[in-house]
Write a protein that holds these residues in place. Structure first.
Motif, PDB file in Angstrom:
ATOM      1  N   ALA A  21       0.554  -1.568   0.278  1.00 17.47           N
ATOM      2  CA  ALA A  21      -0.030   0.409  -0.050  1.00 17.47           C
ATOM      3  C   ALA A  21       1.052   1.299  -0.098  1.00 17.47           C
ATOM      4  O   ALA A  21       0.358   2.261  -0.325  1.00 17.47           O
ATOM      5  CB  ALA A  21      -0.969   0.262   0.999  1.00 17.47           C
ATOM      6  N   LEU A  67      -4.723   2.638   8.815  1.00 20.83           N
ATOM      7  CA  LEU A  67      -5.268   2.087   7.127  1.00 20.83           C
ATOM      8  C   LEU A  67      -4.916   1.961   6.500  1.00 20.83           C
ATOM      9  O   LEU A  67      -3.601   2.517   5.576  1.00 20.83           O
ATOM     10  CB  LEU A  67      -5.477   3.828   7.722  1.00 20.83           C
ATOM     11  CG  LEU A  67      -7.000   3.855   5.940  1.00 20.83           C
ATOM     12  CD1 LEU A  67      -8.546   3.309   6.620  1.00 20.83           C
ATOM     13  CD2 LEU A  67      -7.289   5.062   5.845  1.00 20.83           C
ATOM     14  N   ALA A  68      -4.849   1.035   5.914  1.00 20.71           N
ATOM     15  CA  ALA A  68      -4.663   0.982   4.480  1.00 20.71           C
ATOM     16  C   ALA A  68      -5.327   0.127   3.375  1.00 20.71           C
ATOM     17  O   ALA A  68      -6.539  -0.027   3.627  1.00 20.71           O
ATOM     18  CB  ALA A  68      -3.067   0.237   4.534  1.00 20.71           C
ATOM     19  N   VAL A  69      -4.977   1.111   1.879  1.00 25.05           N
ATOM     20  CA  VAL A  69      -5.993  -0.018   1.273  1.00 25.05           C
ATOM     21  C   VAL A  69      -5.223  -0.551  -0.438  1.00 25.05           C
ATOM     22  O   VAL A  69      -3.730  -0.014  -0.491  1.00 25.05           O
ATOM     23  CB  VAL A  69      -6.487   1.316   0.321  1.00 25.05           C
ATOM     24  CG1 VAL A  69      -7.334   1.220  -1.345  1.00 25.05           C
ATOM     25  CG2 VAL A  69      -7.400   1.662   0.909  1.00 25.05           C
ATOM     26  N   GLN A  76      -9.911   4.871  -5.959  1.00 29.08           N
ATOM     27  CA  GLN A  76     -11.743   3.800  -5.865  1.00 29.08           C
ATOM     28  C   GLN A  76     -12.549   4.927  -5.116  1.00 29.08           C
ATOM     29  O   GLN A  76     -13.409   3.585  -5.605  1.00 29.08           O
ATOM     30  CB  GLN A  76     -10.958   3.108  -6.842  1.00 29.08           C
ATOM     31  CG  GLN A  76     -10.572   2.565  -7.763  1.00 29.08           C
ATOM     32  CD  GLN A  76     -10.174   0.916  -7.960  1.00 29.08           C
ATOM     33  OE1 GLN A  76     -10.861   0.029  -7.803  1.00 29.08           O
ATOM     34  NE2 GLN A  76      -9.269   0.716  -8.714  1.00 29.08           N
ATOM     35  N   GLY A  77     -11.829   5.211  -4.420  1.00 30.12           N
ATOM     36  CA  GLY A  77     -12.625   5.709  -2.415  1.00 30.12           C
ATOM     37  C   GLY A  77     -13.150   4.533  -2.235  1.00 30.12           C
ATOM     38  O   GLY A  77     -13.775   5.181  -0.840  1.00 30.12           O
ATOM     39  N   GLY A  79     -10.344   4.487   0.423  1.00 25.64           N
ATOM     40  CA  GLY A  79     -10.368   4.733   1.305  1.00 25.64           C
ATOM     41  C   GLY A  79     -11.348   5.376   2.127  1.00 25.64           C
ATOM     42  O   GLY A  79     -11.831   5.432   3.647  1.00 25.64           O
ATOM     43  N   VAL A 102      -0.488  11.299  11.749  1.00 29.71           N
ATOM     44  CA  VAL A 102      -0.081  10.884  10.052  1.00 29.71           C
ATOM     45  C   VAL A 102       1.422  12.133  10.011  1.00 29.71           C
ATOM     46  O   VAL A 102       1.211  13.158  10.378  1.00 29.71           O
ATOM     47  CB  VAL A 102      -1.567  11.530   9.439  1.00 29.71           C
ATOM     48  CG1 VAL A 102      -1.688  13.207   9.420  1.00 29.71           C
ATOM     49  CG2 VAL A 102      -1.302  11.105   7.714  1.00 29.71           C
ATOM     50  N   ASN A 106       2.386  12.651   4.622  1.00 29.73           N
ATOM     51  CA  ASN A 106       1.473  11.786   3.627  1.00 29.73           C
ATOM     52  C   ASN A 106       0.382  12.033   3.127  1.00 29.73           C
ATOM     53  O   ASN A 106      -0.968  12.674   3.338  1.00 29.73           O
ATOM     54  CB  ASN A 106       1.288  10.617   4.451  1.00 29.73           C
ATOM     55  CG  ASN A 106      -0.073   9.347   3.846  1.00 29.73           C
ATOM     56  OD1 ASN A 106      -0.255   9.794   2.962  1.00 29.73           O
ATOM     57  ND2 ASN A 106       0.021   8.681   4.942  1.00 29.73           N
ATOM     58  N   ALA A 109      -3.148  10.503   2.698  1.00 28.28           N
ATOM     59  CA  ALA A 109      -3.936  10.492   3.712  1.00 28.28           C
ATOM     60  C   ALA A 109      -4.881  11.628   4.311  1.00 28.28           C
ATOM     61  O   ALA A 109      -5.471  11.719   5.032  1.00 28.28           O
ATOM     62  CB  ALA A 109      -3.204   9.587   4.784  1.00 28.28           C
ATOM     63  N   TYR A 113      -8.277  12.593   5.282  1.00 27.33           N
ATOM     64  CA  TYR A 113      -8.953  12.732   6.624  1.00 27.33           C
ATOM     65  C   TYR A 113      -9.670  14.489   7.024  1.00 27.33           C
ATOM     66  O   TYR A 113     -10.303  14.394   7.543  1.00 27.33           O
ATOM     67  CB  TYR A 113      -7.560  12.842   7.361  1.00 27.33           C
ATOM     68  CG  TYR A 113      -6.732  11.386   7.859  1.00 27.33           C
ATOM     69  CD1 TYR A 113      -7.551   9.825   7.828  1.00 27.33           C
ATOM     70  CD2 TYR A 113      -5.808  11.394   7.596  1.00 27.33           C
ATOM     71  CE1 TYR A 113      -6.994   8.972   7.964  1.00 27.33           C
ATOM     72  CE2 TYR A 113      -5.248  10.154   7.848  1.00 27.33           C
ATOM     73  CZ  TYR A 113      -5.382   9.031   8.367  1.00 27.33           C
ATOM     74  OH  TYR A 113      -4.897   7.890   8.439  1.00 27.33           O
TER      75      TYR A 113
HETATM   76  C1  LIG Z   1      -4.546   6.599   2.768  1.00 27.81           C
HETATM   77  C2  LIG Z   1      -5.133   5.632   1.508  1.00 27.81           C
HETATM   78  C3  LIG Z   1      -5.860   4.721   2.455  1.00 27.81           C
HETATM   79  C4  LIG Z   1      -6.277   6.567   0.819  1.00 27.81           C
HETATM   80  O1  LIG Z   1      -7.135   5.363  -0.064  1.00 27.81           O
HETATM   81  P1  LIG Z   1      -7.735   5.653  -1.245  1.00 27.81           P
HETATM   82  O2  LIG Z   1      -8.706   4.250  -0.849  1.00 27.81           O
HETATM   83  O3  LIG Z   1      -7.008   5.437  -2.386  1.00 27.81           O
HETATM   84  O4  LIG Z   1      -8.319   6.720  -1.425  1.00 27.81           O
HETATM   85  P2  LIG Z   1      -9.378   7.433  -1.934  1.00 27.81           P
HETATM   86  O5  LIG Z   1     -10.027   6.657  -3.100  1.00 27.81           O
HETATM   87  O6  LIG Z   1     -11.058   7.203  -1.028  1.00 27.81           O
HETATM   88  O7  LIG Z   1      -9.770   8.978  -2.088  1.00 27.81           O
HETATM   89  C5  LIG Z   1      -9.851  10.098  -0.822  1.00 27.81           C
HETATM   90  C6  LIG Z   1      -9.230  10.524  -1.044  1.00 27.81           C
HETATM   91  O8  LIG Z   1      -7.424  11.058  -0.223  1.00 27.81           O
HETATM   92  C7  LIG Z   1      -6.961  11.863  -1.161  1.00 27.81           C
HETATM   93  N1  LIG Z   1      -5.961  10.753  -1.693  1.00 27.81           N
HETATM   94  C8  LIG Z   1      -6.273   9.523  -2.119  1.00 27.81           C
HETATM   95  N2  LIG Z   1      -5.020   9.491  -2.449  1.00 27.81           N
HETATM   96  C9  LIG Z   1      -4.743  10.115  -3.041  1.00 27.81           C
HETATM   97  C10 LIG Z   1      -3.427  10.291  -3.455  1.00 27.81           C
HETATM   98  N3  LIG Z   1      -2.590   9.820  -4.459  1.00 27.81           N
HETATM   99  N4  LIG Z   1      -2.863  11.814  -3.785  1.00 27.81           N
HETATM  100  C11 LIG Z   1      -3.850  12.648  -2.836  1.00 27.81           C
HETATM  101  N5  LIG Z   1      -4.912  12.623  -2.449  1.00 27.81           N
HETATM  102  C12 LIG Z   1      -5.273  11.627  -2.183  1.00 27.81           C
HETATM  103  C13 LIG Z   1      -8.263  12.627  -1.529  1.00 27.81           C
HETATM  104  O9  LIG Z   1      -8.402  13.640  -0.577  1.00 27.81           O
HETATM  105  C14 LIG Z   1      -9.176  11.666  -2.275  1.00 27.81           C
HETATM  106  O10 LIG Z   1     -10.790  12.307  -2.395  1.00 27.81           O
HETATM  107  P3  LIG Z   1     -11.004  13.004  -3.590  1.00 27.81           P
HETATM  108  O11 LIG Z   1     -10.771  11.171  -4.534  1.00 27.81           O
HETATM  109  O12 LIG Z   1     -12.399  13.382  -3.088  1.00 27.81           O
HETATM  110  O13 LIG Z   1      -9.823  13.175  -5.006  1.00 27.81           O
HETATM  111  C15 LIG Z   1      -4.373   5.204   0.943  1.00 27.81           C
HETATM  112  O14 LIG Z   1      -3.406   6.262  -0.150  1.00 27.81           O
HETATM  113  C16 LIG Z   1      -2.886   4.336   1.183  1.00 27.81           C
HETATM  114  O15 LIG Z   1      -3.359   2.995   2.182  1.00 27.81           O
HETATM  115  N6  LIG Z   1      -2.132   4.541   1.832  1.00 27.81           N
HETATM  116  C17 LIG Z   1      -1.431   3.763   2.592  1.00 27.81           C
HETATM  117  C18 LIG Z   1      -1.360   3.764   3.511  1.00 27.81           C
HETATM  118  C19 LIG Z   1      -0.810   5.192   4.668  1.00 27.81           C
HETATM  119  O16 LIG Z   1      -0.989   6.047   4.075  1.00 27.81           O
HETATM  120  N7  LIG Z   1      -2.583   5.283   5.424  1.00 27.81           N
HETATM  121  C20 LIG Z   1      -2.734   5.678   6.955  1.00 27.81           C
HETATM  122  C21 LIG Z   1      -1.867   5.658   7.624  1.00 27.81           C
HETATM  123  S1  LIG Z   1      -2.029   7.478   8.374  1.00 27.81           S
END
Ligand SMILES: CC(C)(COP(=O)(O)OP(=O)(O)OC[C@H]1O[C@@H](n2cnc3c(N)ncnc32)[C@H](O)[C@@H]1OP(=O)(O)O)[C@@H](O)C(=O)NCCC(=O)NCCS
Length: 152
Positions: A21, A67-69, A76-77, A79, A102, A106, A109, A113
């Motif tokens: 992730a 938290l991780a996707v 893809q929404g 997270g 955080v 990052n 994330a 948030y």
């Molecule tokens: C952070 C994380 C959980 C987001 O999950 P995701 O499923 O990709 O997120 P979503 O598709 O639901 O996006 C939600 C919002 O997050 C933000 N976001 C997600 N990926 C982003 C990226 N690469 N760059 C900037 N903003 C991003 C955006 O605001 C997005 O909203 P939008 O789509 O309306 O612009 C994922 O990137 C992840 O697993 N990261 C690695 C682990 C991590 O850093 N965990 C957090 C530890 S505190």
């Protein structure tokens, strides 16, 4: 998408998701401890585990620990859906405040948030230590008793 308590059979998928992730996966031992203590929750969509989170309640506050996707499911929404489902669960349980830490770098994330209403309370300087160096943590909180309709 459903949030379900992780069972021991799911740990391999959780480890796989976390390793892929992002750049800072948890140690395997920490994820196994979270499983054993009932703090590990899976996000299931169409029968597949797309992500997971770890959270710890203390009295009427809950801290999001991790938290991780899965890489192939990011942006893809999922997270956002995971977080919204978790917020709803915490509210139903009567929790008053959610907390998390955080990395300052990052951006993904942090954007997620903030969009859910978390505010930055402060920072812990040099909180994260790794072979690459140290990094500040931002401490964020969401007051559930004051959350507007967007998160209900
Ligand atoms: C952070 C994380 C959980 C987001 O999950 P995701 O499923 O990709 O997120 P979503 O598709 O639901 O996006 C939600 C919002 O997050 C933000 N976001 C997600 N990926 C982003 C990226 N690469 N760059 C900037 N903003 C991003 C955006 O605001 C997005 O909203 P939008 O789509 O309306 O612009 C994922 O990137 C992840 O697993 N990261 C690695 C682990 C991590 O850093 N965990 C957090 C530890 S505190």
């Amino acid at each position: 998408m459903q949030l379900v308590q992780a069972d021991p059979e799911s740990i391999d998928r959780v480890l796989q998701i976390d390793l892929g992730a992002g750049p800072h996966p948890w140690p395997e031992s920490a994820l196994r401890r979270a499983l054993q203590s009932g703090e590990l929750v899976l996000a299931i969509a169409d029968g597949a585990t797309v992500g997971f989170l770890v959270s710890q309640p203390v009295l009427d506050e809950t801290t999001l620990m991790h938290l991780a996707v899965a890489r192939e499911h990011q942006r893809q929404g999922w997270g956002r859906q995971m977080m919204q489902g978790w917020l709803a669960q915490q509210r139903l349980s009567g929790q008053q405040r959610l907390l998390l830490e955080v990395r300052r770098s990052n951006q993904a994330a942090l954007a997620l948030y903030r969009s859910l209403g978390f505010d930055t309370l402060g920072q812990r300087r040099g909180y994260y230590v790794s072979p690459e160096g140290v990094e500040d943590a931002l401490v964020m909180a969401l007051d559930l008793s004051a959350v507007g309709s967007a998160n209900r």
